[in-house]
Design an enzyme around this catalytic site. Sequence first.
Site, PDB file in Angstrom:
ATOM      1  N   LYS A  19       0.865  -1.181   0.000  1.00 16.32           N
ATOM      2  CA  LYS A  19       0.000   0.000   0.000  1.00 16.32           C
ATOM      3  C   LYS A  19       0.900   1.229   0.000  1.00 16.32           C
ATOM      4  O   LYS A  19       2.046   1.164   0.446  1.00 16.32           O
ATOM      5  CB  LYS A  19      -0.851  -0.008   1.279  1.00 16.32           C
ATOM      6  CG  LYS A  19      -2.054   0.876   1.200  1.00 16.32           C
ATOM      7  CD  LYS A  19      -3.259   0.126   0.663  1.00 16.32           C
ATOM      8  CE  LYS A  19      -4.441   1.030   0.476  1.00 16.32           C
ATOM      9  NZ  LYS A  19      -5.613   0.321  -0.037  1.00 16.32           N
TER      10      LYS A  19
ATOM     11  N   GLY B  38     -24.083   3.223  -4.212  1.00 14.31           N
ATOM     12  CA  GLY B  38     -22.965   3.800  -4.960  1.00 14.31           C
ATOM     13  C   GLY B  38     -22.540   2.858  -6.078  1.00 14.31           C
ATOM     14  O   GLY B  38     -23.345   2.084  -6.603  1.00 14.31           O
ATOM     15  N   ASN B  39     -21.261   2.909  -6.416  1.00 17.86           N
ATOM     16  CA  ASN B  39     -20.763   2.085  -7.524  1.00 17.86           C
ATOM     17  C   ASN B  39     -20.992   0.599  -7.282  1.00 17.86           C
ATOM     18  O   ASN B  39     -21.346  -0.140  -8.192  1.00 17.86           O
ATOM     19  CB  ASN B  39     -19.268   2.347  -7.724  1.00 17.86           C
ATOM     20  CG  ASN B  39     -19.018   3.772  -8.153  1.00 17.86           C
ATOM     21  OD1 ASN B  39     -19.746   4.316  -8.973  1.00 17.86           O
ATOM     22  ND2 ASN B  39     -18.005   4.405  -7.575  1.00 17.86           N
ATOM     23  N   VAL B  40     -20.793   0.163  -6.046  1.00 21.56           N
ATOM     24  CA  VAL B  40     -20.953  -1.264  -5.743  1.00 21.56           C
ATOM     25  C   VAL B  40     -22.427  -1.609  -5.518  1.00 21.56           C
ATOM     26  O   VAL B  40     -22.984  -2.508  -6.158  1.00 21.56           O
ATOM     27  CB  VAL B  40     -20.127  -1.667  -4.490  1.00 21.56           C
ATOM     28  CG1 VAL B  40     -20.378  -3.126  -4.123  1.00 21.56           C
ATOM     29  CG2 VAL B  40     -18.638  -1.435  -4.734  1.00 21.56           C
TER      30      VAL B  40
ATOM     31  N   GLY C 172     -26.619   1.663   0.777  1.00 20.35           N
ATOM     32  CA  GLY C 172     -25.680   2.374  -0.106  1.00 20.35           C
ATOM     33  C   GLY C 172     -25.837   1.952  -1.550  1.00 20.35           C
ATOM     34  O   GLY C 172     -25.677   0.777  -1.893  1.00 20.35           O
TER      35      GLY C 172
END
Length: 371
Positions: A79, A181-183, A179
Amino acid sequence: MFEIIDKHGEHEEVVFIRNKDVGLKAIIAIHNTTLGPALGGTRMWDYKSDEEALVDVLRLSKGMTYKAAAAGLNLGGGKAVIIGDPKTKKTEAMFRAFGAYVNSLQGLYITAEDVGTTVRDMEYIFMETPYVTGIPKEFGGSGDPSPYTAHGTLMGIKATVKHKLGTDSLKDVHVAVQGLGNVGSNLVEFLHQEGAKISIADIDKEKVKRYADQYGADIKDPVGIVTSECDVFAPCALGAVINDQTIEGLKCKMVAGGANNQLAEPRHGGALKEMGILYAPDYVINAGGLMNVFVELEGYSAERAKTKTTQVYDNLIKVYEIAKDQDITTEAAANVLAERRLTDIGGLRQHHQGRMSRPFSTLKEMTNRQK
Ligand code: NAD
């Protein structure tokens, strides 16, 4: 600094980067490369201190080792963090300088988008190094990983339902998605195709209404959905939704969704086990996006990426079996699954030195992509 590094796991390498000319302060942490090159996104965040940034990158890179190992991918964990406010401190020169440092690691670390960075930033990095994934399709990349994360999450919900209820079908199984969103939005579409009964919530009221109309879903309050009556609660928005305030009110039989860090603390995993609620460990069920970028490293095909995400089903079944056999939480079982693979494959490599395929073979493909 060294004490902090020692305290947060056995990292192979931690690289501190400073380039005053472009205002770059960054840290790259390579946790473990037993299975392959260390992959993990670059987070840009206005950390309060350098120590805070170091702790974050150490923790996140270790998490990536476990995520890739449990997903069955030939990737290690790494990371990067860039210290600075992503809204005001970004420049092309900064990301290109960062890309040059990533390049100097010669593929030991592969970066990607993360909190505070965008596909545009990845394009700048790609100008200086091939060791970046999640680049736009026009450059031979795989683009947005979210549909694959959502597809993997669907597979995970199926495995969880199979283990808990013994059924193969999601028909009429009630899933509450927090949610859109994108997912979450992609997940709702997949669940609709499976004939599931769907409840949805999002702070964006207009979006919720649109999805409710399109998929015949029931609208819930963004907070209330967590403790609503359902079979599967699927968190796809924020982290830490399973916490001291919510846990006692849960009425679901399973928690299985795409969000990161769903448990406020590990002890909440223990509490879910006590309550008989089956929890799909977040880093196992949401690995579809990582599987997608792995396919990008091999030379991208959308079809292969989609097939790859079906592995989330088998991975979770293995987790549930370990949890049952050892009478431990599913989160602990996921760690056992990851550590087993690291030990087994690490041992094999030592035993068969040179005769096994190189874990870094994918890098050859990466350097072939067109700028
Ligand atoms: P996103 O930002 O596109 O979507 C988040 C959605 O949640 C938004 O629509 C937002 O309005 C809504 N939201 C915010 N607060 C809410 C609340 N209190 N109640 C209900 N809805 C709320 O993010 P995303 O890419 O869809 O990711 C969702 C989660 O999945 C995150 O935790 C992310 O870390 C995790 N994740 C995403 C991916 C990926 O491929 N995108 C991969 C792995 C994990």
